[in-house]
Design an enzyme around this catalytic site. Structure first.
Site, PDB file in Angstrom:
ATOM      1  N   LYS A   1      29.322  52.047  43.224  1.00  0.00           N
ATOM      2  CA  LYS A   1      30.475  52.841  43.357  1.00  0.00           C
ATOM      3  C   LYS A   1      30.728  53.928  42.161  1.00  0.00           C
ATOM      4  CE  LYS A   1      34.688  52.197  45.640  1.00  0.00           C
ATOM      5  NZ  LYS A   1      35.822  51.295  45.924  1.00  0.00           N
TER       6      LYS A   1
ATOM      7  N   ASN B   1      33.897  43.189  38.504  1.00  0.00           N
ATOM      8  CA  ASN B   1      34.779  42.067  38.231  1.00  0.00           C
ATOM      9  C   ASN B   1      34.024  41.223  37.321  1.00  0.00           C
ATOM     10  OD1 ASN B   1      37.210  42.805  39.184  1.00  0.00           O
ATOM     11  ND2 ASN B   1      37.037  41.630  41.081  1.00  0.00           N
TER      12      ASN B   1
ATOM     13  N   ALA C   1      34.880  39.468  33.190  1.00  0.00           N
ATOM     14  CA  ALA C   1      35.225  38.153  33.233  1.00  0.00           C
ATOM     15  C   ALA C   1      35.251  37.679  31.676  1.00  0.00           C
ATOM     16  CB  ALA C   1      34.344  37.324  34.045  1.00  0.00           C
TER      17      ALA C   1
ATOM     18  N   GLY D   1      34.084  32.364  31.288  1.00  0.00           N
ATOM     19  CA  GLY D   1      32.685  31.965  31.351  1.00  0.00           C
ATOM     20  C   GLY D   1      32.133  31.269  32.530  1.00  0.00           C
TER      21      GLY D   1
ATOM     22  N   GLU E   1      38.939  25.066  30.969  1.00  0.00           N
ATOM     23  CA  GLU E   1      39.931  25.681  31.591  1.00  0.00           C
ATOM     24  C   GLU E   1      40.736  24.835  32.416  1.00  0.00           C
ATOM     25  OE1 GLU E   1      38.597  29.685  32.991  1.00  0.00           O
ATOM     26  OE2 GLU E   1      37.285  29.564  31.455  1.00  0.00           O
TER      27      GLU E   1
ATOM     28  N   HIS F   1      46.179  35.073  39.386  1.00  0.00           N
ATOM     29  CA  HIS F   1      45.974  34.310  38.004  1.00  0.00           C
ATOM     30  C   HIS F   1      47.214  34.344  37.328  1.00  0.00           C
ATOM     31  CE1 HIS F   1      44.505  33.482  34.038  1.00  0.00           C
ATOM     32  NE2 HIS F   1      43.240  33.527  34.521  1.00  0.00           N
TER      33      HIS F   1
ATOM     34  N   HIS G   1      44.019  38.258  41.557  1.00  0.00           N
ATOM     35  CA  HIS G   1      42.793  37.873  40.819  1.00  0.00           C
ATOM     36  C   HIS G   1      41.504  37.844  41.684  1.00  0.00           C
ATOM     37  CE1 HIS G   1      40.716  36.648  37.377  1.00  0.00           C
ATOM     38  NE2 HIS G   1      40.356  35.549  37.864  1.00  0.00           N
TER      39      HIS G   1
ATOM     40  N   ARG H   1      40.631  28.369  43.980  1.00  0.00           N
ATOM     41  CA  ARG H   1      39.325  28.279  43.271  1.00  0.00           C
ATOM     42  C   ARG H   1      39.259  27.877  42.032  1.00  0.00           C
ATOM     43  NH1 ARG H   1      37.022  31.575  39.237  1.00  0.00           N
ATOM     44  NH2 ARG H   1      38.286  33.584  39.648  1.00  0.00           N
TER      45      ARG H   1
ATOM     46  N   SER I   1      33.575  31.094  39.744  1.00  0.00           N
ATOM     47  CA  SER I   1      32.986  32.397  40.487  1.00  0.00           C
ATOM     48  C   SER I   1      31.677  32.933  39.983  1.00  0.00           C
ATOM     49  CB  SER I   1      34.265  33.243  40.357  1.00  0.00           C
ATOM     50  OG  SER I   1      34.605  33.664  39.104  1.00  0.00           O
ATOM     51  N   LEU I   2      31.497  32.791  38.698  1.00  0.00           N
ATOM     52  CA  LEU I   2      30.279  33.540  38.244  1.00  0.00           C
ATOM     53  C   LEU I   2      29.151  32.516  38.394  1.00  0.00           C
ATOM     54  CD1 LEU I   2      31.262  35.118  34.643  1.00  0.00           C
ATOM     55  CD2 LEU I   2      30.910  36.207  36.690  1.00  0.00           C
TER      56      LEU I   2
HETATM   57  C1  SIN Z   1      39.821  33.168  32.823  1.00  0.00           C
HETATM   58  O1  SIN Z   1      39.198  33.439  31.803  1.00  0.00           O
HETATM   59  O2  SIN Z   1      41.130  32.759  32.815  1.00  0.00           O
HETATM   60  C2  SIN Z   1      39.392  33.624  34.227  1.00  0.00           C
HETATM   61  C3  SIN Z   1      38.186  33.172  34.577  1.00  0.00           C
HETATM   62  C4  SIN Z   1      38.161  32.729  36.000  1.00  0.00           C
HETATM   63  O3  SIN Z   1      38.531  33.662  37.016  1.00  0.00           O
HETATM   64  O4  SIN Z   1      37.449  31.955  36.676  1.00  0.00           O
END
Ligand code: SIN
Length: 402
Positions: A42, A49, A53, A56, A120, A234, A343, A378, A383-384
């Protein structure tokens, strides 16, 4: 139907990929180099997104970790509403996709030749491969260079896809708008990798292009969406006054390095709520903050990273350090005002384990797809990973068909 004009002599593409985030780009790069691929986005290739990020990519990458542990953390965080078979597929394919990124020269942070792993929320161990606090941008810049080197991939930027075209029961192309002109491109295989819905909310961490396009394309083509209510907020977007819908993210990895959440009285409120304290799963932290903001009639809480030295913080989180400094916050001296915002969407277009939708020739991967690996909530940095694992599998399915 929109009056698309398809030139009669225009050769069809083998595959059209819509979306330039990690799912779309990784799918395109894994398609057979003999196939003719059109990648449509687009705005610019870097608008996604994935490029934003910070944290990671989660994967089993150390001796302390195991597939069972990563599956267990993912299922627990998702309130056991995830599809366990899909979660296993996600987790067990993770390490090989990280190896592929390393082979493609993604400059992950290394120490003594080993990957530096971050932690995380809701992860039992350190398992997140990262490039500072700009993992998405660095990964995407590396892969976009590869896309530009591939003779078989044509890129069409600043183009909005408005329709999936069908011939009988099968996909036959896409209709789009580019530079105020309508056009159509033929292909018997279309991959939706258009991301989620963040920009439909008043405040979001999402890129300005993320307006739920893939969902409306799929619905218009006759598909039913699932779990569209499952939106993740988030907990720690930077609170700034102003009207912009886009909020700057303060990565959960900052809490992974020891920062804690505090209320206006300085009380570390998450300790009495969850055994992981400020590193509890996102829905729990967000829920706790929202209840507190209502009770105390405040607009934000605080993130306290003052136990970290300036040297450590500015090297480990350069993007966050610089952004906060630019608005007068010294993260190692001041508490950082943070607030939850939209998020990620866990629901989407139902797909099988190779990203196939119920429409012949239509595939989906990344946030737009509903693989149900995430359940109700999640796990951070999965997600990545989902973009890599299922983007690759979509490409494999198409390569086989071609
Ligand atoms: C973050 O770095 O807090 C976001 C990472 C995510 O959305 O998994």
């Amino acid at each position: 139907m929109f009056p698309y004009k398809i030139e009669a002599d225009e050769a069809p593409f083998d595959v059209i990929v819509i979306g330039s985030g990690l799912a779309g780009v990784y799918t395109a790069l894994n398609l057979d180099e003999k196939s003719r691929v059109l990648l449509v986005c687009k705005k610019s290739l870097l608008n996604s997104n994935s490029s934003l990020a910070q944290g990671g990519i989660a994967a089993v990458l150390s001796k302390e970790d195991s597939y069972d542990l990563h599956v267990a953390d993912t299922m627990k965080t998702g309130h056991y509403e995830n599809d366990e078979m899909m979660v296993r597929c996600l987790v067990e394919n993770g390490p090989k996709e990280i190896s592929q990124l390393l082979a493609w020269q993604v400059p992950f942070d290394l120490e003594g030749g080993e990957l530096c792993l971050a932690r995380e929320g809701a992860h039992s161990v350190r398992r997140i491969a990262r490039c500072g606090d700009h993992t998405g941008r660095t990964v995407m810049e590396t892969l976009i260079e590869k896309i530009q080197d591939r003779a078989n991939i044509t890129v069409l930027e600043y183009t909005t896809v408005t329709d999936i075209l069908m011939t009988g029961d099968r996909v036959s192309g896409v209709g789009c708008i580019n530079d105020n002109k309508i056009a159509a491109y033929k292909s018997r295989r279309v991959v939706l990798a258009t991301g989620g819905v963040g920009q439909l909310f008043r405040h979001t961490t999402n890129d300005e292009t993320i307006t739920g396009d893939g969902f409306s394309l799929a619905q218009k083509a006759g598909l039913t969406l699932e779990r569209m209510d499952a939106v993740q907020f988030h907990p720690t977007a930077l609170f700034e006054r102003g009207t912009s819908s886009k909020r700057f993210l303060i990565s959960e990895a900052v809490r992974g390095e020891g920062a804690v959440l505090r209320d206006y009285e300085g009380h570390e409120f998450m300790t009495g709520i969850h055994e992981m304290g400020s590193l509890a799963p996102r829905d729990i932290v967000t829920g706790a903050i929202n209840r507190l903001l209502l009770a105390q009639e405040k607009a934000h809480v605080f993130l306290d990273a003052t136990t970290m030295t300036k040297d450590f913080f500015s090297k480990r989180f350069p993007t966050i350090y610089q952004y906060c400094s630019s608005i007068g916050i010294d993260v190692t001296q001041d508490y950082v005002p943070v607030v939850p915002c939209a998020h990620y969407l866990m629901g989407g277009i139902p797909v099988d384990d190779f990203g196939r939708t119920a429409l012949e020739g239509l595939y989906a991967c990344g946030e737009v797809a509903y693989t149900n690996v995430h359940g109700a909530n999640r796990l951070a940095s999965n997600s990545l990973l989902e973009c890599l694992v299922f983007g690759k599998r979509v490409a494999e399915a198409i390569n086989k068909e071609l």
